[in-house]
Design an enzyme around this catalytic site. Structure first.
Site, short mmCIF file in Angstrom:
data_model
loop_
_atom_site.label_atom_id
_atom_site.label_comp_id
_atom_site.label_asym_id
_atom_site.label_seq_id
_atom_site.Cartn_x
_atom_site.Cartn_y
_atom_site.Cartn_z
N HIS A 175 -17.21 4.53 15.77
CA HIS A 175 -17.27 4.30 14.33
C HIS A 175 -18.69 4.47 13.77
CE1 HIS A 175 -13.19 2.99 14.77
NE2 HIS A 175 -13.58 2.10 15.67
N ILE A 181 -9.18 -3.04 -7.65
CA ILE A 181 -9.55 -1.62 -7.62
C ILE A 181 -10.83 -1.34 -8.39
CG2 ILE A 181 -8.80 0.71 -8.23
CD1 ILE A 181 -5.87 -0.33 -7.83
N GLY A 201 -8.51 -8.02 -11.49
CA GLY A 201 -7.06 -8.06 -11.62
C GLY A 201 -6.33 -7.40 -10.45
N THR A 202 -6.75 -6.19 -10.10
CA THR A 202 -6.12 -5.46 -8.99
C THR A 202 -7.03 -5.34 -7.78
OG1 THR A 202 -6.96 -3.33 -9.78
CG2 THR A 202 -4.76 -4.03 -10.57
N HIS A 251 -13.55 -1.40 11.96
CA HIS A 251 -13.79 0.03 12.03
C HIS A 251 -14.74 0.55 10.97
CE1 HIS A 251 -9.85 1.00 14.41
NE2 HIS A 251 -10.61 0.08 14.99
N ASP A 259 -14.19 -11.23 -12.08
CA ASP A 259 -14.14 -11.15 -13.52
C ASP A 259 -13.25 -12.28 -14.02
OD1 ASP A 259 -11.48 -10.32 -13.18
OD2 ASP A 259 -11.77 -8.35 -14.11
N HIS A 260 -12.95 -12.28 -15.29
CA HIS A 260 -12.18 -13.36 -15.90
C HIS A 260 -10.79 -13.55 -15.29
CE1 HIS A 260 -11.73 -9.55 -18.02
NE2 HIS A 260 -10.47 -9.89 -18.18
#
Length: 149
Positions: free
Chosen positions: A136, A72, A69-70, A101, A11-12
């Site tokens: 896994h 998340i 930004g994060t 994994h 994103d920006h």
């Protein structure tokens, strides 16, 4: 390293970090598919996640990198897409384990939470690993089952 091509989108808030990582990937001979954005004008990270992950889902890219930004919000968005196993990572160990994994096919980074040097170290750590398989596989099968329901 099995990864020969990577889709990358931000994103920006992640435009500068995306450009830096793209340049470094190209130095390694990895084909970079830039999925935007290339401006600091506000965009919505779910749109970037969709465009970038589409390249991974359809096999045009071996893997993907998403940046907001994060890390998340863009990670949450990516994991809504069938066939995507995105991991938000902020350290090298998590990047390695996401690959080894969890067979993560997308990693998500926070442009406002990590600097470019750490971000590049994280990407390199991810690139150096391969999926281990074995025990896994059972867990990934269960993830795919969740995806279907």
């Amino acid at each position: 390293m099995n990864i020969k091509s990577m889709a990358i989108g931000s994103d920006h808030s992640g435009v500068a970090l995306k450009a830096f990582i793209s340049e470094e990937l190209e130095k390694l001979g990895i084909k970079v598919l830039d999925c935007g954005t290339n401006s600091e004008a506000s965009v919505d990270y779910p749109d970037i996640a969709k465009a970038t992950c589409a390249k991974v889902i359809d096999g045009e890219a071996d893997s993907g990198i998403l940046i907001c930004g994060t890390g998340i919000g863009i990670c949450i968005s990516a994991n809504k897409l069938k066939g995507v196993r995105a991991a938000q990572v902020s350290d090298e160990y998590s990047a390695k384990m996401a690959r080894k994994h969890n067979d993560a096919n997308v990693i998500c980074l926070g442009a406002r939470t990590i600097g470019p040097d750490l971000a590049w170290d994280i990407v390199k750590a991810y690139l150096q690993e391969d999926y281990e398989g074995g025990r896994h596989n059972r867990r990934l099968d269960k993830i795919r089952e969740l995806e279907e329901n």
